[in-house]
Enzyme design. Structure first.
Site, mmCIF file in Angstrom:
data_model
loop_
_atom_site.group_PDB
_atom_site.id
_atom_site.type_symbol
_atom_site.label_atom_id
_atom_site.label_comp_id
_atom_site.label_asym_id
_atom_site.label_seq_id
_atom_site.Cartn_x
_atom_site.Cartn_y
_atom_site.Cartn_z
ATOM 1 N N ALA A 71 39.054 -35.065 11.477
ATOM 2 C CA ALA A 71 39.842 -33.845 11.666
ATOM 3 C C ALA A 71 39.353 -33.114 12.901
ATOM 4 C CB ALA A 71 39.732 -32.951 10.440
ATOM 5 N N ASP A 72 40.235 -32.303 13.448
ATOM 6 C CA ASP A 72 39.874 -31.430 14.550
ATOM 7 C C ASP A 72 40.656 -30.137 14.409
ATOM 8 O OD1 ASP A 72 38.328 -31.298 17.155
ATOM 9 O OD2 ASP A 72 40.323 -30.610 17.768
#
Length: 189
Positions: A71-72
């Site tokens: 994730a970012d």
């Protein structure tokens, strides 16, 4: 309860780890260094998904039956992308910019399973009241905003005293849109 495949979380974020624990999801953390640069022409949503995908690609050749979760999260105000601050003073500048305004938090997620990339994102709007300089500086001094996009954690003091309202997922602002994530994981079970 649905039995999910083994999950590798490719994130050192204690907030993402805690969210998975609260979801009763078994996982192990495996980290790899990944260049988080991105093409300049991408939208905030595209940037978050692009970086999450790059993180997953680092695992593609060595993947077994596990699901890799990457994730970012980015914060944007107007057209300006606010990543992690470079210094305490930079964190003060970011929080001052966010004070009294609405901004967006975008989290891109990638689930890699058997060389298949399942990519999605979530967007939440955050409304901060006008924060005083003392509130901002006190937060920067007492907490660790240098590891957080936009220089803040919504679950920490600055969110508890400054948040007026949100539109969208709270957990997305923390760093992982758990509602969407769970639905995507069910498809892989």
């Amino acid at each position: 309860m649905v039995k999910l495949p083994s999950i590798i979380l490719a994130s050192k974020s204690p907030r993402r780890q805690e969210l998975l624990r609260l979801m009763d999801i078994d996982f192990r953390v495996v980290l790899k260094d990944v260049d988080e640069s991105y093409p300049a022409h991408l939208s905030p949503e595209e940037i978050a998904v692009y970086i999450a995908s790059k993180k997953a690609e680092a695992f593609d050749e060595e993947l077994g039956d596990d699901i890799v979760l990457t994730a970012d999260t980015i914060v944007c105000i107007d057209e300006l992308i606010l990543g992690k601050p470079e210094s305490p003073e930079h964190a003060v500048e970011m929080l001052t910019l966010l004070s009294g305004r609405v901004h967006r938090v975008v989290t891109g997620v990638c689930l890699l399973n058997k060389h298949h990339y399942n990519k999605f994102f979530d967007v939440s709007e955050v409304f901060f009241r006008k924060l005083t300089e003392h509130e901002i500086r006190s937060y920067v001094e007492q907490y660790q905003p240098l590891d957080k996009a936009g220089s803040y954690g919504i679950q920490e003091r600055i969110g508890l005293i400054g948040l007026e309202k949100i539109n969208g997922s709270y957990t997305n602002i923390v760093g992982l849109p758990t509602e969407k994530l769970y639905q995507q994981l069910l498809k892989l079970a």
